[in-house]
Design a protein around this motif. Structure first.
Motif, PDB file in Angstrom:
ATOM      1  N   VAL A  18       0.963  -1.490   0.089  1.00 64.18           N
ATOM      2  CA  VAL A  18      -0.235  -0.079  -0.130  1.00 64.18           C
ATOM      3  C   VAL A  18       0.809   1.051   0.393  1.00 64.18           C
ATOM      4  O   VAL A  18       1.866   1.358   0.585  1.00 64.18           O
ATOM      5  CB  VAL A  18      -0.838   0.476   1.351  1.00 64.18           C
ATOM      6  CG1 VAL A  18      -0.675   0.144   2.381  1.00 64.18           C
ATOM      7  CG2 VAL A  18      -2.570   1.216   0.958  1.00 64.18           C
ATOM      8  N   THR A  19       0.691   1.999  -0.462  1.00 64.73           N
ATOM      9  CA  THR A  19       0.712   3.866  -0.488  1.00 64.73           C
ATOM     10  C   THR A  19       0.221   4.875  -0.255  1.00 64.73           C
ATOM     11  O   THR A  19      -0.578   4.786  -0.329  1.00 64.73           O
ATOM     12  CB  THR A  19       1.600   3.624  -2.025  1.00 64.73           C
ATOM     13  OG1 THR A  19       2.394   3.356  -2.567  1.00 64.73           O
ATOM     14  CG2 THR A  19       1.293   5.390  -2.124  1.00 64.73           C
ATOM     15  N   ARG A  20       0.755   5.161   1.325  1.00 64.78           N
ATOM     16  CA  ARG A  20      -0.313   6.697   1.560  1.00 64.78           C
ATOM     17  C   ARG A  20       0.516   8.033   2.094  1.00 64.78           C
ATOM     18  O   ARG A  20       1.761   8.043   1.413  1.00 64.78           O
ATOM     19  CB  ARG A  20       0.043   5.875   3.170  1.00 64.78           C
ATOM     20  CG  ARG A  20      -1.462   4.473   3.411  1.00 64.78           C
ATOM     21  CD  ARG A  20      -0.982   4.256   4.892  1.00 64.78           C
ATOM     22  NE  ARG A  20      -0.342   4.008   5.456  1.00 64.78           N
ATOM     23  CZ  ARG A  20       0.085   2.872   6.518  1.00 64.78           C
ATOM     24  NH1 ARG A  20      -0.764   3.572   8.064  1.00 64.78           N
ATOM     25  NH2 ARG A  20       1.000   2.645   6.868  1.00 64.78           N
ATOM     26  N   PHE A  21       0.346   8.300   1.929  1.00 65.05           N
ATOM     27  CA  PHE A  21       0.384  10.423   1.934  1.00 65.05           C
ATOM     28  C   PHE A  21      -0.147  11.149   2.815  1.00 65.05           C
ATOM     29  O   PHE A  21      -1.050  10.813   3.345  1.00 65.05           O
ATOM     30  CB  PHE A  21      -0.557  11.237   0.622  1.00 65.05           C
ATOM     31  CG  PHE A  21      -0.383  10.143  -1.232  1.00 65.05           C
ATOM     32  CD1 PHE A  21       0.930  10.747  -1.807  1.00 65.05           C
ATOM     33  CD2 PHE A  21      -0.538   8.879  -1.247  1.00 65.05           C
ATOM     34  CE1 PHE A  21       1.271   9.797  -2.705  1.00 65.05           C
ATOM     35  CE2 PHE A  21      -0.248   8.447  -2.410  1.00 65.05           C
ATOM     36  CZ  PHE A  21       0.717   8.669  -3.182  1.00 65.05           C
ATOM     37  N   GLU A  22       0.848  11.963   3.270  1.00 69.08           N
ATOM     38  CA  GLU A  22       0.596  12.463   4.636  1.00 69.08           C
ATOM     39  C   GLU A  22      -0.675  13.430   4.168  1.00 69.08           C
ATOM     40  O   GLU A  22      -1.138  13.328   5.213  1.00 69.08           O
ATOM     41  CB  GLU A  22       2.132  12.921   4.822  1.00 69.08           C
ATOM     42  CG  GLU A  22       2.062  13.796   5.995  1.00 69.08           C
ATOM     43  CD  GLU A  22       3.410  14.747   6.319  1.00 69.08           C
ATOM     44  OE1 GLU A  22       3.747  15.465   6.976  1.00 69.08           O
ATOM     45  OE2 GLU A  22       3.982  15.037   5.509  1.00 69.08           O
ATOM     46  N   SER A  23      -1.050  14.452   3.298  1.00 68.83           N
ATOM     47  CA  SER A  23      -1.910  15.102   2.803  1.00 68.83           C
ATOM     48  C   SER A  23      -2.346  14.646   1.779  1.00 68.83           C
ATOM     49  O   SER A  23      -2.322  13.671   1.153  1.00 68.83           O
ATOM     50  CB  SER A  23      -1.243  16.261   2.801  1.00 68.83           C
ATOM     51  OG  SER A  23       0.259  16.435   3.970  1.00 68.83           O
ATOM     52  N   ASP A 135      -5.295   2.118 -10.118  1.00 68.27           N
ATOM     53  CA  ASP A 135      -4.347   2.257  -8.917  1.00 68.27           C
ATOM     54  C   ASP A 135      -3.149   2.566  -8.419  1.00 68.27           C
ATOM     55  O   ASP A 135      -2.583   2.957  -9.431  1.00 68.27           O
ATOM     56  CB  ASP A 135      -4.110   1.102  -8.356  1.00 68.27           C
ATOM     57  CG  ASP A 135      -3.265   0.371  -6.677  1.00 68.27           C
ATOM     58  OD1 ASP A 135      -4.011   1.088  -5.769  1.00 68.27           O
ATOM     59  OD2 ASP A 135      -3.006  -0.223  -6.917  1.00 68.27           O
ATOM     60  N   ILE A 136      -2.259   3.251  -7.659  1.00 68.98           N
ATOM     61  CA  ILE A 136      -0.311   3.693  -7.171  1.00 68.98           C
ATOM     62  C   ILE A 136      -0.649   2.725  -7.565  1.00 68.98           C
ATOM     63  O   ILE A 136      -0.419   1.649  -6.401  1.00 68.98           O
ATOM     64  CB  ILE A 136      -1.159   4.231  -5.625  1.00 68.98           C
ATOM     65  CG1 ILE A 136      -2.023   5.296  -4.909  1.00 68.98           C
ATOM     66  CG2 ILE A 136       0.216   4.698  -5.522  1.00 68.98           C
ATOM     67  CD1 ILE A 136      -0.774   6.733  -7.098  1.00 68.98           C
ATOM     68  N   ASP A 137       1.221   2.870  -8.643  1.00 71.49           N
ATOM     69  CA  ASP A 137       1.858   1.947  -8.873  1.00 71.49           C
ATOM     70  C   ASP A 137       3.013   1.845  -7.168  1.00 71.49           C
ATOM     71  O   ASP A 137       3.807   2.718  -7.236  1.00 71.49           O
ATOM     72  CB  ASP A 137       2.327   2.259  -9.526  1.00 71.49           C
ATOM     73  CG  ASP A 137       3.394   0.499 -10.288  1.00 71.49           C
ATOM     74  OD1 ASP A 137       4.548   0.314  -9.374  1.00 71.49           O
ATOM     75  OD2 ASP A 137       3.793   0.635 -11.632  1.00 71.49           O
ATOM     76  N   ASP A 138       2.945   0.848  -6.627  1.00 73.32           N
ATOM     77  CA  ASP A 138       3.600   0.483  -4.859  1.00 73.32           C
ATOM     78  C   ASP A 138       5.351   0.883  -5.694  1.00 73.32           C
ATOM     79  O   ASP A 138       5.900   1.362  -4.259  1.00 73.32           O
ATOM     80  CB  ASP A 138       3.101  -0.329  -4.187  1.00 73.32           C
ATOM     81  CG  ASP A 138       1.175  -0.278  -3.574  1.00 73.32           C
ATOM     82  OD1 ASP A 138       1.356   1.370  -2.728  1.00 73.32           O
ATOM     83  OD2 ASP A 138       1.193  -0.856  -4.424  1.00 73.32           O
TER      84      ASP A 138
END
Length: 214
Positions: A18-23, A135-138
């Motif tokens: 999974v890729t997570r973003f701070e904001s 999807d985001i490419d992790d």
């Protein structure tokens, strides 16, 4: 085909990657994109009805319809979502707090102080009555973090990649507009006139027919 619930929540597409973003990206988050209203269904590679769907009601509440067991009932789970535009691209934005009733993402790797919340993103595009989800490419994001192109952290394990992209709203928007972070091939959903109850009936009936086939 990828499990639709996982596609929407960006949780288990590649093991536990999974890729997570701070904001969230940009200064404005919309609570509704009216184009999403209605029922969106997917089909398996063999043409059979998929076992999950997305329903967005008139109040713009995004509901994930998911069948835990083949032939069983379909459960509806509200996933609070927002929508953002970065340049010409549209993103659906979900916080990890909103995901807790469905899935616990766990701590962010490689940071001294855990953020109050993080965000997962998915780019989307409408083509008539078809909804394309990218999807985001992790792996791609992880490589950009490792080589210092974008700021963040990466944890690689046997389960997959945990990627965290750091920055305020403006920086995240710039990262998205500068780098193509999503996969090339979308998951495609089709608009349906069914109600969620009709989807459940049709899904169970379809699975029953398949079970009777020799």
């Amino acid at each position: 085909m990828k499990h639709l619930a996982a596609v929407l929540l960006v949780l288990t597409l590649s093991g536990c990657s999974v890729t997570r973003f701070e904001s969230p990206p940009g200064e404005v988050l919309d609570s509704c994109d009216t184009r999403w209203r209605g029922l969106w269904i997917a089909f398996e590679d063999d043409g059979e009805l998929g076992d999950a769907a997305i329903h967005v009601d008139e109040a713009c509440r995004l509901m994930m319809l998911d069948q835990a067991e083949r032939g069983g009932p379909v459960k509806s789970v509200h996933v609070p979502s927002n929508f953002a535009r970065v340049g010409r691209d549209d993103y659906v934005v979900v916080s990890d707090l909103a995901l807790k009733p469905v899935f616990e993402l766990g701590p962010v790797p490689g940071v001294s102080e855990q953020p109050a919340k993080t965000f997962v993103l998915m780019r989307y595009r409408f083509r008539g009555d078809r909804l394309e989800l990218y999807d985001i490419d992790d792996r791609k994001v992880a490589l950009l973090v490792v080589d210092g192109t974008i700021e963040g952290t990466v944890l690689k394990s046997d389960d997959g990649l945990q990627v965290y992209v750091q920055g305020d709203r403006a920086r995240i928007a710039k990262v998205l507009s500068t780098h193509k972070l999503t996969e090339d091939k979308p998951t495609v959903l089709e608009r349906s006139d069914w109600t969620p109850a009709q989807f459940e009936r049709e899904l169970i009936a379809s699975q029953a027919r398949q079970a009777d086939e020799p």
